[in-house]
Design a protein around this motif. Structure first.
Motif, PDB file in Angstrom:
ATOM      1  N   LYS A 141       1.857   3.571  -2.531  1.00  0.00           N
ATOM      2  CA  LYS A 141       0.987   3.703  -3.615  1.00  0.00           C
ATOM      3  C   LYS A 141       0.391   5.077  -4.197  1.00  0.00           C
ATOM      4  O   LYS A 141       0.244   5.233  -5.240  1.00  0.00           O
ATOM      5  CB  LYS A 141      -0.160   2.675  -3.158  1.00  0.00           C
ATOM      6  CG  LYS A 141      -1.349   2.364  -4.377  1.00  0.00           C
ATOM      7  CD  LYS A 141      -2.342   1.566  -3.692  1.00  0.00           C
ATOM      8  CE  LYS A 141      -3.158   1.043  -4.951  1.00  0.00           C
ATOM      9  NZ  LYS A 141      -4.158   0.111  -4.577  1.00  0.00           N
ATOM     10  N   ALA A 142       0.116   5.780  -3.093  1.00  0.00           N
ATOM     11  CA  ALA A 142      -0.292   7.441  -3.601  1.00  0.00           C
ATOM     12  C   ALA A 142       0.765   7.977  -4.426  1.00  0.00           C
ATOM     13  O   ALA A 142       0.653   8.774  -5.312  1.00  0.00           O
ATOM     14  CB  ALA A 142      -0.471   8.056  -2.219  1.00  0.00           C
ATOM     15  N   ALA A 143       2.118   7.909  -3.999  1.00  0.00           N
ATOM     16  CA  ALA A 143       3.207   8.436  -4.705  1.00  0.00           C
ATOM     17  C   ALA A 143       3.528   7.963  -5.970  1.00  0.00           C
ATOM     18  O   ALA A 143       3.685   8.953  -7.092  1.00  0.00           O
ATOM     19  CB  ALA A 143       4.555   8.248  -3.871  1.00  0.00           C
ATOM     20  N   SER A 144       3.141   6.530  -6.147  1.00  0.00           N
ATOM     21  CA  SER A 144       3.261   6.142  -7.557  1.00  0.00           C
ATOM     22  C   SER A 144       2.331   6.513  -8.194  1.00  0.00           C
ATOM     23  O   SER A 144       2.465   6.724  -9.769  1.00  0.00           O
ATOM     24  CB  SER A 144       3.178   4.351  -7.360  1.00  0.00           C
ATOM     25  OG  SER A 144       4.215   3.864  -6.840  1.00  0.00           O
ATOM     26  N   GLU A 145       1.018   6.849  -7.697  1.00  0.00           N
ATOM     27  CA  GLU A 145      -0.159   7.216  -8.617  1.00  0.00           C
ATOM     28  C   GLU A 145      -0.002   8.737  -8.950  1.00  0.00           C
ATOM     29  O   GLU A 145      -0.013   8.785 -10.088  1.00  0.00           O
ATOM     30  CB  GLU A 145      -1.490   7.040  -7.903  1.00  0.00           C
ATOM     31  CG  GLU A 145      -2.150   5.661  -7.886  1.00  0.00           C
ATOM     32  CD  GLU A 145      -2.492   5.210  -9.386  1.00  0.00           C
ATOM     33  OE1 GLU A 145      -3.561   5.813  -9.517  1.00  0.00           O
ATOM     34  OE2 GLU A 145      -1.642   4.602  -9.750  1.00  0.00           O
TER      35      GLU A 145
END
Length: 283
Positions: A141-145
């Motif tokens: 999720k952090a990478a996608s953000e």
């Protein structure tokens, strides 16, 4: 027999899924403890090198994610970029504000969760994090953000500790005394090419990852341990959770680790700490 075990196995897997929200809340408490800014300030050179690796240009819109006390933030602002500095620990943002003010640098500071960045798609030319975003519990999720808020053709810059490096080994030693949360991937995996490809590969035009060393220079091994047990949240919390005998054993193991890696012969501590310097170009 396999058929009989299918239903119970499925239920057990669902029940054991980690509560990421609870883990994040605990982590926020960890990073709010002590005073990471004291440790973070010693890492300033990493922020400068990462900004050079990103080849930042004056006027570019730069986001520092999980910025801590602002090493990348300050480095990008010194290059006349339009910088937004974010973290989910307000006290660390306050330290960043004071540092920026002392240097006369214009920076926007905003409290934000790396897993839910409050910015529109494609807002930034460059998105960076130095030893920050790697500690998020929901890594994908952090990478996608980070990818979402970076424009097409923009860059994502990361400095991540490696498993084999000094800090990776410190976390390995601590894990023998205080096990990490079950079901959550180790933050140190961000320091491997394989994990970076999993997290960013499908959206990346290119991923360049170069091993670098940050050299930990302290008065002695005991000085390093004292600083980290008093100011670095993960070590502080680990130490405080142990009884006296276990705490003494952990200290002894850390002293032994430093002894194996120390390059100094004058009583001080000079220990190379490997990390990956990462530059990702978004498709």
């Amino acid at each position: 027999m396999t058929t009989t075990m299918t239903a119970p196995t499925t239920v057990t897997a669902a029940a054991s899924a980690p509560d990421l929200a609870a883990i994040k809340a605990r982590q926020q408490g960890v990073w709010s403890s002590g005073n990471y800014a004291l440790v973070g300030a010693t890492l300033q050179i990493v922020g400068e090198m990462l900004c050079e690796a990103l080849d930042l240009r004056a006027g570019q819109r730069v986001l520092d994610v999980a910025a801590g006390n602002g090493n990348v933030t300050l480095a990008a602002a010194r290059r006349w970029c339009d910088v937004t500095s974010t973290d989910y620990v307000p006290a660390l943002l306050e330290h960043g504000k004071k540092r920026a003010a002392a240097d006369g640098l214009a920076v926007r500071f905003q409290e934000a969760d790396a897993e839910a960045l409050p910015f529109a798609d494609a807002t930034f030319d460059a998105v960076a994090s130095s030893y920050g975003v790697m500690f998020t519990p929901d890594q994908q999720k952090a990478a996608s953000e980070m990818l979402r808020v970076c424009r097409s053709g923009g860059k994502i810059g990361l400095a991540n500790w490696t498993p084999a490096g000094f800090i990776g080994q410190v976390f390995k030693v601590m894990g023998q005394y205080v096990p990490p949360p079950a079901g959550v991937k180790s933050p140190i995996l961000w320091g491997t090419g394989e994990r970076l490809t999993e997290l960013f590969g499908s959206a990346a035009r290119s991923i360049a990852a170069e091993p670098r060393d940050f050299v930990f220079r302290y008065r002695s091994a005991d000085h390093f341990i004292d600083v980290f047990r008093n100011y670095y949240g993960p070590v502080l919390k680990a130490m405080s959770s142990l009884d006296d005998s276990r705490r003494a054993a952990l200290v002894a193991d850390l002293q032994a680790l430093i002894g194996r890696l120390n390059k100094a012969d004058d009583g001080t501590m000079v220990v190379p700490g490997e990390y990956l310097e990462v530059v990702i170009v978004k498709k």
